[in-house]
Scaffold this active site. Structure first.
Site, short mmCIF file in Angstrom:
data_model
loop_
_atom_site.label_atom_id
_atom_site.label_comp_id
_atom_site.label_asym_id
_atom_site.label_seq_id
_atom_site.Cartn_x
_atom_site.Cartn_y
_atom_site.Cartn_z
N ALA A 72 6.39 24.14 -28.92
CA ALA A 72 5.22 24.91 -29.22
C ALA A 72 3.97 23.96 -29.34
CB ALA A 72 5.44 25.04 -30.99
N GLY A 117 10.66 24.23 -28.27
CA GLY A 117 10.47 25.48 -27.78
C GLY A 117 10.78 25.64 -26.20
N GLU A 120 14.38 25.37 -25.78
CA GLU A 120 14.91 26.75 -26.19
C GLU A 120 14.63 28.14 -25.02
OE1 GLU A 120 14.97 26.68 -31.00
OE2 GLU A 120 12.82 26.35 -29.97
N GLU A 140 12.55 19.24 -33.63
CA GLU A 140 11.87 19.70 -34.68
C GLU A 140 12.07 19.09 -36.06
OE1 GLU A 140 12.09 22.92 -31.48
OE2 GLU A 140 13.34 21.35 -32.21
#
Length: 266
Positions: A72, A117, A120, A140
């Site tokens: 992110a 992310g 992910e 995270e």
């Protein structure tokens, strides 16, 4: 090969041969950090690819030399109010679910950093090919949040609950060799060959029946986690969706005639 841009940061290449599409993360100045705009573009690109019946396989790649995606965009997030964050959440989720819900097989080509992310997005693909520069992790909890792009659900499905817990709770980074040993990646290749090898795999996949590929992926995804009896019912429903298709008829005919099938895709 044709190219189509989705916003400023996402590029889709449709390769003329082999029915393979390449979804390129293309925000090199930020090491592909996923901003709100980029998340929206990823979702739009995935929707377009999923609706394109000519596409049989998708490869997720990066234009940055040293990173797949660093996760992110925390600089953007730092400017958000709580209300901004609430409004942005469905947009962010849309990027990850867009990749996850592609109806055709998806292969991630990973080099360099694939963190948060970014990892992910790779986990949302069916297969991960990584080169020896790859560094992966879900850090995270080290910045006060949790993996929110599917990581808490996708990682244990790959490596088991205890291993996923260790990786998520420690927030540690995993280099390529260990990543292969742990099952975080499926194929480890020489430095600089991740894209080439992922495209080659996608080409092999795309040589097969488009109807069969979509049905097989649907059965794999819907059946995962069910008990055996329920899973076999999912499989039977997928089989019925292809058993009377033009692809099935062509596949049997081509086998018997010892020729390459010409899939009608229906």
């Amino acid at each position: 090969m044709s190219e189509e841009r989705f916003g400023e940061f996402v590029l889709v290449r449709r390769h003329e041969r082999g029915h393979v599409a390449e979804l390129v993360l293309d925000r090199p100045k930020a090491m592909n950090a996923v901003s709100t705009e980029m998340a929206r573009s990823i979702a739009a690109a995935c929707a377009a690819l999923g609706a394109d019946r000519d596409v049989r396989a998708v490869v997720l790649t990066s234009s940055h030399e040293r990173a797949f995606c660093v996760g992110a965009d925390l600089k953007e997030r730092d400017s958000f109010s709580d209300a901004d964050l609430v409004r942005q959440r469905p947009v962010a989720r849309g990027a990850y679910t867009g990749v996850l819900e592609l109806p055709v097989p998806a292969v991630a080509a990973v080099h360099g950093f694939a963190l948060g992310g970014g990892f992910e997005l790779a986990l949302s693909c069916d297969v991960i090919v990584a080169d020896r520069t790859a560094v992966m992790g879900l850090p995270e909890v080290s910045v006060g949040v949790i993996p929110g792009g599917g990581g808490t659900q996708l990682l244990p499905r790959r490596v088991g609950a205890a291993r996923a817990a260790e990786l998520i709770f420690t927030a540690r980074r995993v280099e390529a060799g260990e990543a292969r040993e742990l099952g975080l990646v499926d194929q480890l290749v020489d430095e600089g060959r991740d894209r080439e090898e992922a495209l080659a795999m996608a080409s092999r996949i795309a040589a097969n029946s488009p109807v069969g590929l979509r049905a097989a992926k649907r059965a794999l995804r819907l059946g995962h986690g069910l008990d055996l009896s329920a899973g076999l019912e999912v499989e039977d429903a997928a089989w019925r969706s292809v058993a009377f298709s033009g692809d099935r008829a062509e596949g049997v005919a081509a086998f018997n005639e010892k020729r390459r099938p010409q899939w009608p895709g229906e």
